[in-house]
Design a protein around this motif. Sequence first.
Motif, mmCIF file in Angstrom:
data_model
loop_
_atom_site.group_PDB
_atom_site.id
_atom_site.type_symbol
_atom_site.label_atom_id
_atom_site.label_comp_id
_atom_site.label_asym_id
_atom_site.label_seq_id
_atom_site.Cartn_x
_atom_site.Cartn_y
_atom_site.Cartn_z
ATOM 1 N N CYS A 18 44.351 13.527 -6.699
ATOM 2 C CA CYS A 18 43.312 13.184 -7.674
ATOM 3 C C CYS A 18 42.226 14.246 -7.824
ATOM 4 C CB CYS A 18 42.651 11.853 -7.329
ATOM 5 S SG CYS A 18 43.830 10.550 -6.974
ATOM 6 N N CYS A 19 42.333 15.357 -7.116
ATOM 7 C CA CYS A 19 41.333 16.411 -7.309
ATOM 8 C C CYS A 19 41.671 17.172 -8.568
ATOM 9 C CB CYS A 19 41.321 17.388 -6.140
ATOM 10 S SG CYS A 19 40.724 16.663 -4.616
ATOM 11 N N ILE A 20 40.670 17.496 -9.371
ATOM 12 C CA ILE A 20 40.946 18.223 -10.606
ATOM 13 C C ILE A 20 41.406 19.641 -10.309
ATOM 14 C CG2 ILE A 20 39.334 16.862 -11.969
ATOM 15 C CD1 ILE A 20 37.316 19.135 -11.699
ATOM 16 N N GLU A 21 41.106 20.127 -9.095
ATOM 17 C CA GLU A 21 41.498 21.492 -8.759
ATOM 18 C C GLU A 21 42.913 21.575 -8.207
ATOM 19 O OE1 GLU A 21 37.233 20.863 -7.130
ATOM 20 O OE2 GLU A 21 39.143 19.804 -7.166
ATOM 21 N N ARG A 22 43.598 20.430 -8.069
ATOM 22 C CA ARG A 22 44.865 20.420 -7.350
ATOM 23 C C ARG A 22 45.882 21.414 -7.911
ATOM 24 N NH1 ARG A 22 48.074 14.936 -7.246
ATOM 25 N NH2 ARG A 22 48.268 15.458 -9.444
ATOM 26 N N ALA A 23 46.082 21.391 -9.236
ATOM 27 C CA ALA A 23 47.117 22.235 -9.822
ATOM 28 C C ALA A 23 46.871 23.703 -9.528
ATOM 29 C CB ALA A 23 47.190 22.000 -11.332
ATOM 30 N N ALA A 24 45.609 24.119 -9.641
ATOM 31 C CA ALA A 24 45.297 25.519 -9.368
ATOM 32 C C ALA A 24 45.543 25.874 -7.919
ATOM 33 C CB ALA A 24 43.833 25.802 -9.731
ATOM 34 N N GLY A 98 45.572 -1.623 -5.689
ATOM 35 C CA GLY A 98 45.445 -2.904 -5.015
ATOM 36 C C GLY A 98 44.849 -2.853 -3.631
ATOM 37 N N ASN A 99 44.771 -1.650 -3.024
ATOM 38 C CA ASN A 99 44.159 -1.504 -1.700
ATOM 39 C C ASN A 99 42.782 -0.880 -1.860
ATOM 40 O OD1 ASN A 99 46.484 -2.433 -0.316
ATOM 41 N ND2 ASN A 99 47.405 -0.407 -0.468
ATOM 42 N N THR A 100 41.775 -1.510 -1.287
ATOM 43 C CA THR A 100 40.409 -1.041 -1.512
ATOM 44 C C THR A 100 39.617 -0.873 -0.216
ATOM 45 O OG1 THR A 100 39.565 -3.289 -1.817
ATOM 46 C CG2 THR A 100 40.300 -2.100 -3.795
ATOM 47 N N LEU A 101 38.571 -0.069 -0.333
ATOM 48 C CA LEU A 101 37.579 0.112 0.719
ATOM 49 C C LEU A 101 36.209 -0.041 0.084
ATOM 50 C CD1 LEU A 101 36.436 1.134 3.482
ATOM 51 C CD2 LEU A 101 36.656 3.459 2.548
ATOM 52 N N ARG A 109 39.588 3.182 -3.800
ATOM 53 C CA ARG A 109 40.948 2.649 -3.642
ATOM 54 C C ARG A 109 41.767 3.594 -2.773
ATOM 55 N NH1 ARG A 109 45.486 4.296 -6.392
ATOM 56 N NH2 ARG A 109 45.253 5.912 -7.976
ATOM 57 N N LEU A 110 42.612 3.018 -1.940
ATOM 58 C CA LEU A 110 43.472 3.816 -1.070
ATOM 59 C C LEU A 110 44.544 4.500 -1.904
ATOM 60 C CD1 LEU A 110 44.409 4.670 1.786
ATOM 61 C CD2 LEU A 110 45.767 2.561 1.846
ATOM 62 N N VAL A 111 44.575 5.829 -1.813
ATOM 63 C CA VAL A 111 45.532 6.613 -2.582
ATOM 64 C C VAL A 111 46.719 7.021 -1.721
ATOM 65 C CG1 VAL A 111 45.855 8.725 -3.935
ATOM 66 C CG2 VAL A 111 43.700 7.489 -4.075
ATOM 67 N N GLN A 112 46.418 7.564 -0.542
ATOM 68 C CA GLN A 112 47.491 8.027 0.316
ATOM 69 C C GLN A 112 47.067 8.106 1.768
ATOM 70 O OE1 GLN A 112 47.189 11.259 1.892
ATOM 71 N NE2 GLN A 112 46.825 12.777 0.318
ATOM 72 N N LEU A 113 48.061 8.246 2.629
ATOM 73 C CA LEU A 113 47.893 8.386 4.069
ATOM 74 C C LEU A 113 48.740 9.565 4.516
ATOM 75 C CD1 LEU A 113 47.611 7.509 7.135
ATOM 76 C CD2 LEU A 113 49.463 5.865 6.663
ATOM 77 N N HIS A 114 48.178 10.426 5.365
ATOM 78 C CA HIS A 114 48.969 11.538 5.904
ATOM 79 C C HIS A 114 48.529 11.833 7.336
ATOM 80 C CE1 HIS A 114 45.438 13.638 4.115
ATOM 81 N NE2 HIS A 114 45.512 14.326 5.249
ATOM 82 N N PHE A 115 49.246 12.744 7.992
ATOM 83 C CA PHE A 115 49.045 12.973 9.420
ATOM 84 C C PHE A 115 48.883 14.457 9.747
ATOM 85 C CE2 PHE A 115 51.516 9.148 8.790
ATOM 86 C CZ PHE A 115 50.866 8.221 9.595
ATOM 87 N N HIS A 136 40.830 7.731 0.254
ATOM 88 C CA HIS A 136 40.398 6.782 -0.777
ATOM 89 C C HIS A 136 39.647 7.542 -1.870
ATOM 90 C CE1 HIS A 136 40.731 4.461 2.970
ATOM 91 N NE2 HIS A 136 40.938 3.388 2.225
ATOM 92 N N ARG A 137 39.777 7.058 -3.080
ATOM 93 C CA ARG A 137 39.122 7.707 -4.220
ATOM 94 C C ARG A 137 38.318 6.699 -5.026
ATOM 95 N NH1 ARG A 137 40.032 8.706 -9.758
ATOM 96 N NH2 ARG A 137 39.386 10.779 -10.441
ATOM 97 N N ALA A 138 37.093 7.097 -5.403
ATOM 98 C CA ALA A 138 36.255 6.287 -6.284
ATOM 99 C C ALA A 138 36.535 6.685 -7.730
ATOM 100 C CB ALA A 138 34.781 6.510 -5.959
ATOM 101 N N GLU A 139 36.107 5.866 -8.657
ATOM 102 C CA GLU A 139 36.307 6.192 -10.074
ATOM 103 C C GLU A 139 35.624 7.490 -10.446
ATOM 104 O OE1 GLU A 139 35.281 3.064 -12.719
ATOM 105 O OE2 GLU A 139 36.811 1.678 -11.967
ATOM 106 N N SER A 140 34.564 7.843 -9.738
ATOM 107 C CA SER A 140 33.841 9.089 -10.014
ATOM 108 C C SER A 140 34.619 10.325 -9.584
ATOM 109 C CB SER A 140 32.499 9.071 -9.273
ATOM 110 O OG SER A 140 32.716 9.085 -7.864
#
Length: 250
Positions: A18-24, A98-101, A109-115, A136-140
């Motif tokens: 969800c980061c706008i910089e991800r693709a770069a 559906g998963n929230t904090l 909302r919970l987006v992903q889990l990694h290790f 987790h990511r907020a709408e902002s």
Amino acid sequence: MNRRQALRLLAGAALCPCCIERAAAESAHWSYEGDTGPAKWGDLDAASKTCAIGSQQSPIDIGGTVKAQLPALKINWTKRADTIVNNGHTIQLNFPEGNTLLLGDAKYRLVQLHFHRPSEHLVAGKNFAMEAHFVHRAESGALAVIGVLMTPGKPNAAFTRITATMPGAEGPAVKADPAIDPNALLPAKHGYYRYPGSLTTPPCSEIVEWLVLTTPISVADADIARFAKLYPMNARPAQKDNRRYVLQSI
């Protein structure tokens, strides 16, 4: 873009959903050692410059803390993981809506889990066998990441299930085992350390509210060893705290 990079993008790659910089950031190869390791991340491309010049980088060595009346972590994870992926940097589980904090008035909302192995955060100079990051990511677009430290000991059924079903090679995401319950990867007590920080991978964006639980969980030595066969070391070294206060819940 080569096949390796394309697979990462298709899989939701890296550790920056969800980061706008991800693709770069994903267009530049990075790793945990050598010429593309952590010491060089800031030189990879313009999008990753923050890795070198940022003032609120993560992880850190959590030393002295300030006790504070922090809001309780109101975790409501009712949905199981949708997919699991070996993205070339870690094993990651992706979650549906559906998963929230709830953190005070802020909802994520919970987006992903990694290790990571070993743990990225240290406590009083000590690191742990592994660390789980619940992103987790907020709408902002702001992120809140719950870090769970992991020590060898009693088996954890959820982590055993993850290591038993994780893809053995980098590739596209596949359906996750529905028996994997993210709640089972949390300790009974949810006291935590809190500080402002960053992603721990390129582009190292300083948009993360870190919530590192003070109580670790135990997982089986055999499960740590299974993860280590794929990723013997995938942790960024501790960064300077730059006089940031680390709050600890009372």
